[in-house]
Design a protein around this motif. Structure first.
Motif, PDB file in Angstrom:
ATOM      1  N   PRO A  16       0.747  -1.317   0.117  1.00 44.30           N
ATOM      2  CA  PRO A  16      -0.031  -0.043   0.078  1.00 44.30           C
ATOM      3  C   PRO A  16       0.923   1.244   0.013  1.00 44.30           C
ATOM      4  O   PRO A  16       1.884   1.295   0.604  1.00 44.30           O
ATOM      5  N   ARG A  74      -6.283  -2.793   5.975  1.00 48.81           N
ATOM      6  CA  ARG A  74      -7.445  -2.789   5.475  1.00 48.81           C
ATOM      7  C   ARG A  74      -7.230  -3.015   3.883  1.00 48.81           C
ATOM      8  O   ARG A  74      -8.188  -3.450   3.059  1.00 48.81           O
ATOM      9  N   GLU A  75      -6.476  -2.246   3.291  1.00 48.80           N
ATOM     10  CA  GLU A  75      -6.251  -2.202   2.056  1.00 48.80           C
ATOM     11  C   GLU A  75      -5.709  -3.331   1.312  1.00 48.80           C
ATOM     12  O   GLU A  75      -6.174  -3.807   0.404  1.00 48.80           O
ATOM     13  N   TYR A  82      -8.568  -5.887   1.237  1.00 53.48           N
ATOM     14  CA  TYR A  82      -9.544  -5.710   0.386  1.00 53.48           C
ATOM     15  C   TYR A  82      -9.124  -5.780  -1.281  1.00 53.48           C
ATOM     16  O   TYR A  82      -9.784  -5.449  -2.215  1.00 53.48           O
ATOM     17  N   SER A  83      -7.853  -6.100  -1.286  1.00 54.43           N
ATOM     18  CA  SER A  83      -7.073  -6.188  -2.543  1.00 54.43           C
ATOM     19  C   SER A  83      -7.347  -7.455  -3.250  1.00 54.43           C
ATOM     20  O   SER A  83      -7.684  -8.622  -2.653  1.00 54.43           O
TER      21      SER A  83
END
Length: 229
Positions: free
Chosen positions: A93, A148-149, A152-153
């Motif tokens: 990220p 979180r990134e 949801y990747s």
């Protein structure tokens, strides 16, 4: 091969860390010093020695994790007996760059607080201590957003070792920062008390700054590893 290496490294590292920390809490060097010196002059040195021993333990813990990481990477690259087919590289990220800047400024603020307390600047010590803690909290919030990134990747999978290692490495580092923030909160609270002289918190500020610089170096190393792999 599944995530056995990652989970085994995590379990073993935590177990070793817990055992050694329990032993360090006994502070055997203080008992020896008290017998030899019969005074309190060694207490300051004992705390410094205790911190450096603890940092050596933490260094061993992170080395264990990184060794497991590169072993797993070696399997992915086909350097082992069989190439690992379950490893899928993830895109780190972009917020990690911003988080790194926050932690650098947090370390700078902590060093500034150390300079202020050495110069007996009461208000500046409090302000800079508060700033260091606030920047570190912001770093941890940024790390949570990075998790979180990743979550949801498209490449997220509980069976992907790259994901597991990302969470393990960043989470263990974050836990050590949380421990440091506990000490930071106690130090800041003591500095705000009217019945406590600034000299009484000088050592705490000094040792906390060393711990902050150390965790910054650890993070820079971890970040470089994540970027390069």
């Amino acid at each position: 091969m599944s995530l056995t290496v990652a989970y085994a490294a995590l379990a073993t590292g935590i177990a070793v860390w817990a055992v050694l920390v329990m032993k360090l809490r006994a502070k055997p060097w203080e008992a020896t010093a008290a017998t030899a010196a019969g005074g309190t002059g060694f207490n300051v040195s004992a705390k410094r020695i205790g911190l450096w021993i603890f940092l050596a333990v933490v260094t061993s813990l992170f080395c264990l994790f990184l060794s497991a990481y590169y072993m797993r990477m070696g399997e992915h690259a086909g350097h082992g007996t069989l190439a690992a087919a379950d490893w899928q590289s993830i895109r780190d990220p972009s917020i990690l760059w911003f988080n790194t800047v926050l932690l650098i400024f947090g370390s700078v603020a902590m060093q500034s607080a150390r300079s202020a307390v050495a110069s007996s600047q009461v208000q500046q010590t409090r302000v800079r201590l508060f700033a260091a803690g606030l920047l570190t909290f912001a770093f941890l919030i940024g790390q949570f957003l990075a998790w979180r990134e990743i979550r949801y990747s498209p490449l997220f999978s509980p069976l992907n070792p790259a994901v597991a290692f990302f969470y393990v490495l960043t989470a263990v580092h974050g836990l050590h920062l949380l421990g440091g923030l506990f000490v930071w909160a106690r130090t800041l609270t003591r500095s705000l008390r009217k019945d406590v002289e600034l000299i009484d918190v000088r050592l705490s500020v000094e040792l906390t700054s060393v711990y902050w610089h150390y965790l910054l170096l650890v993070w820079l190393g971890l970040f470089a590893v994540l970027l390069s792999t």
